[in-house]
Every structure is written in structure tokens, then in C-alpha cells.
Motif scaffolding. Sequence first.
Motif, PDB file in Angstrom:
ATOM      1  N   LYS A 189      -4.141   8.046  -2.909  1.00 33.48           N
ATOM      2  CA  LYS A 189      -4.364   7.453  -1.587  1.00 33.48           C
ATOM      3  C   LYS A 189      -5.852   7.455  -1.251  1.00 33.48           C
ATOM      4  CE  LYS A 189      -3.947   8.072   3.322  1.00 33.48           C
ATOM      5  NZ  LYS A 189      -3.834   9.004   4.411  1.00 33.48           N
ATOM      6  N   LEU A 190      -6.521   8.557  -1.532  1.00 32.33           N
ATOM      7  CA  LEU A 190      -7.946   8.652  -1.220  1.00 32.33           C
ATOM      8  C   LEU A 190      -8.765   7.636  -2.017  1.00 32.33           C
ATOM      9  CD1 LEU A 190      -8.358  12.510  -0.821  1.00 32.33           C
ATOM     10  CD2 LEU A 190      -8.259  10.762   0.980  1.00 32.33           C
ATOM     11  N   LEU A 191      -8.330   7.323  -3.235  1.00 31.89           N
ATOM     12  CA  LEU A 191      -9.014   6.266  -4.002  1.00 31.89           C
ATOM     13  C   LEU A 191      -8.867   4.915  -3.300  1.00 31.89           C
ATOM     14  CD1 LEU A 191      -8.115   7.220  -7.684  1.00 31.89           C
ATOM     15  CD2 LEU A 191     -10.351   7.395  -6.549  1.00 31.89           C
ATOM     16  N   PHE A 192      -7.660   4.642  -2.800  1.00 33.97           N
ATOM     17  CA  PHE A 192      -7.460   3.395  -2.052  1.00 33.97           C
ATOM     18  C   PHE A 192      -8.255   3.404  -0.748  1.00 33.97           C
ATOM     19  CE2 PHE A 192      -3.561   2.868  -4.675  1.00 33.97           C
ATOM     20  CZ  PHE A 192      -3.805   1.572  -5.117  1.00 33.97           C
ATOM     21  N   VAL A 193      -8.356   4.553  -0.100  1.00 33.31           N
ATOM     22  CA  VAL A 193      -9.142   4.655   1.130  1.00 33.31           C
ATOM     23  C   VAL A 193     -10.617   4.371   0.832  1.00 33.31           C
ATOM     24  CG1 VAL A 193      -9.951   6.236   2.948  1.00 33.31           C
ATOM     25  CG2 VAL A 193      -7.526   6.188   2.312  1.00 33.31           C
ATOM     26  N   VAL A 233      -5.568   3.954  12.274  1.00 31.90           N
ATOM     27  CA  VAL A 233      -5.379   3.128  11.068  1.00 31.90           C
ATOM     28  C   VAL A 233      -4.942   1.734  11.502  1.00 31.90           C
ATOM     29  CG1 VAL A 233      -3.880   2.733   9.063  1.00 31.90           C
ATOM     30  CG2 VAL A 233      -4.936   4.963   9.398  1.00 31.90           C
ATOM     31  N   VAL A 234      -4.007   1.678  12.449  1.00 32.97           N
ATOM     32  CA  VAL A 234      -3.542   0.385  12.959  1.00 32.97           C
ATOM     33  C   VAL A 234      -4.712  -0.391  13.569  1.00 32.97           C
ATOM     34  CG1 VAL A 234      -2.050  -0.741  14.675  1.00 32.97           C
ATOM     35  CG2 VAL A 234      -1.163   1.162  13.295  1.00 32.97           C
ATOM     36  N   CYS A 235      -5.522   0.280  14.378  1.00 27.62           N
ATOM     37  CA  CYS A 235      -6.681  -0.387  15.001  1.00 27.62           C
ATOM     38  C   CYS A 235      -7.685  -0.869  13.957  1.00 27.62           C
ATOM     39  CB  CYS A 235      -7.363   0.557  15.985  1.00 27.62           C
ATOM     40  SG  CYS A 235      -6.343   1.002  17.398  1.00 27.62           S
ATOM     41  N   TRP A 236      -7.968  -0.028  12.979  1.00 27.24           N
ATOM     42  CA  TRP A 236      -8.926  -0.374  11.923  1.00 27.24           C
ATOM     43  C   TRP A 236      -8.428  -1.583  11.141  1.00 27.24           C
ATOM     44  CZ3 TRP A 236      -9.874   2.974   6.960  1.00 27.24           C
ATOM     45  CH2 TRP A 236     -10.994   2.498   6.273  1.00 27.24           C
ATOM     46  N   MET A 237      -7.170  -1.540  10.725  1.00 29.82           N
ATOM     47  CA  MET A 237      -6.628  -2.648   9.940  1.00 29.82           C
ATOM     48  C   MET A 237      -6.581  -3.933  10.764  1.00 29.82           C
ATOM     49  SD  MET A 237      -6.350  -1.427   6.961  1.00 29.82           S
ATOM     50  CE  MET A 237      -5.752  -2.962   6.292  1.00 29.82           C
ATOM     51  N   TYR A 258     -14.485  -2.169   1.223  1.00 33.45           N
ATOM     52  CA  TYR A 258     -14.089  -3.455   1.805  1.00 33.45           C
ATOM     53  C   TYR A 258     -14.713  -3.603   3.197  1.00 33.45           C
ATOM     54  CZ  TYR A 258     -10.877  -7.125   3.467  1.00 33.45           C
ATOM     55  OH  TYR A 258     -10.355  -8.280   3.987  1.00 33.45           O
ATOM     56  N   HIS A 259     -14.634  -2.547   3.983  1.00 31.63           N
ATOM     57  CA  HIS A 259     -15.185  -2.525   5.334  1.00 31.63           C
ATOM     58  C   HIS A 259     -16.681  -2.883   5.318  1.00 31.63           C
ATOM     59  CE1 HIS A 259     -15.484  -0.868   9.519  1.00 31.63           C
ATOM     60  NE2 HIS A 259     -16.730  -0.639   9.127  1.00 31.63           N
ATOM     61  N   PHE A 260     -17.428  -2.216   4.445  1.00 31.53           N
ATOM     62  CA  PHE A 260     -18.866  -2.439   4.432  1.00 31.53           C
ATOM     63  C   PHE A 260     -19.248  -3.788   3.805  1.00 31.53           C
ATOM     64  CE2 PHE A 260     -18.841   2.141   5.295  1.00 31.53           C
ATOM     65  CZ  PHE A 260     -19.607   2.119   6.457  1.00 31.53           C
ATOM     66  N   LEU A 305      -8.379 -15.350   0.568  1.00 31.08           N
ATOM     67  CA  LEU A 305      -7.994 -14.448  -0.525  1.00 31.08           C
ATOM     68  C   LEU A 305      -8.556 -13.050  -0.295  1.00 31.08           C
ATOM     69  CD1 LEU A 305      -8.395 -16.875  -3.555  1.00 31.08           C
ATOM     70  CD2 LEU A 305      -6.261 -16.019  -2.580  1.00 31.08           C
ATOM     71  N   TRP A 306      -9.781 -12.979   0.194  1.00 33.38           N
ATOM     72  CA  TRP A 306     -10.403 -11.697   0.510  1.00 33.38           C
ATOM     73  C   TRP A 306      -9.563 -10.945   1.545  1.00 33.38           C
ATOM     74  CZ3 TRP A 306     -13.541  -8.209  -1.215  1.00 33.38           C
ATOM     75  CH2 TRP A 306     -14.167  -7.300  -0.357  1.00 33.38           C
ATOM     76  N   ASN A 307      -9.057 -11.668   2.523  1.00 33.43           N
ATOM     77  CA  ASN A 307      -8.229 -11.063   3.560  1.00 33.43           C
ATOM     78  C   ASN A 307      -6.968 -10.438   2.968  1.00 33.43           C
ATOM     79  OD1 ASN A 307      -8.002 -10.443   6.306  1.00 33.43           O
ATOM     80  ND2 ASN A 307      -6.763 -12.237   6.734  1.00 33.43           N
ATOM     81  N   GLU A 308      -6.439 -11.047   1.919  1.00 31.04           N
ATOM     82  CA  GLU A 308      -5.224 -10.523   1.303  1.00 31.04           C
ATOM     83  C   GLU A 308      -5.475  -9.218   0.558  1.00 31.04           C
ATOM     84  OE1 GLU A 308      -2.635 -11.740   2.439  1.00 31.04           O
ATOM     85  OE2 GLU A 308      -3.597 -13.519   3.245  1.00 31.04           O
TER      86      GLU A 308
END
Length: 177
Positions: free
Chosen positions: A90-94, A13-17, A100-102, A125-128
Motif C-alpha cells: 500500500k505504501l508503494l502505491f501511496v 483520502v476522499v477529499c484528496w482523491m 502523481y500529485h506533484f 488517460l492520466w486521470n485513469e
Amino acid sequence: MYQYVLAIHIIFVVCWMAGLFYMVRLFIYHTEAQQKPEPARAILAEQFEIMERKLWWIITTPSMYLVLAAGITMVTINPPLLKQPWLHVKLLFVIGLIAYHFICQQKMKQMAGGVFKWTSTQLRLWNELATVILFAIVFLVVLKSAINWIFGVISIIAFSMILMSAVKIYKYFRLKK
């Protein structure tokens, strides 16, 4: 076994973020480089495309898949987790973070093709947004509470407004120089 998988989940998660945060930062620099005169613009664009591509395909995307694999493994090892309301939220946020990733991946492809649809301020703003999603997920996991929606929604909106204000203030001082 569960604790080992959880540790792997947290690490990736840390690496992905980190990859998502840095990728959008590269998008900002890449976009701002378009204002440079030639040959600097072409040199910078080529360098940013190399950096974006390597970050994306070597760190960010593999980390996302390892996060998902570890998450699925944790639920497989401990099926009662699926009955927890906080996990559903949490899964909804995931899912939002995966979207966001795609979207970032699509931005990377557009920029490589010379298409710059968003300004550097829009990208800031997108980054936030990723920051807000990260905060929501961490608080859900730590507090394990999906019940107090009013407080949670108000807090996330307030936090988002603070982040947007910070971006606007930063832009004001950056342009003032």
C-alpha cells in the motif's frame, strides 16, 4: 484514539482523491479551451487558472498532507502495522500517488505559463491512472492481502485496459459529433 485517526484518514483520502480527479478534469477543459477563438480563450484560461489554483492549494494539497499525517499517526499508535506485508505494498502505491500529485502540480504550473504539452485524450488517460491506484489501495486495505500478486497484477492491468478503452470510445463518439 486509533479509530478517530482512521476516520480522519479516510475523510481526507476522499477529499484528496476528489481534488486530484477534478483537477485533471479542469486540465482537460483548460487544454480544450486553447482551441477557442479569442477573447474566449483568454477568458476561459484565466478562469481555469483561478479554479485550478484554488482547488489545488485550498483542498487537494492540504488533504494530501492530512492523509499523510493521519497515516503516520496510525502507524505511531499501532506500530505492528509496519510488519504487515499488505501495508508495504500500500505504501508503494501511496508513494506513486504522491508522485502523481506533484506531476499534476507541475502540469498546473505549465498550463498557467501557457505550456500545454498533453492533449485532452492524454489527460483523460492520466486521470485513469489515479483511479487504478485508488482501486489498488482500497483492495489492499480491505482484503489485507499482498500475497496473490498474479491475480492482483492481472486484475489491475485488465481494469486499466477497460478504462483506456472507455476513454478511446468516448473520444470516438465525441469527435463524431
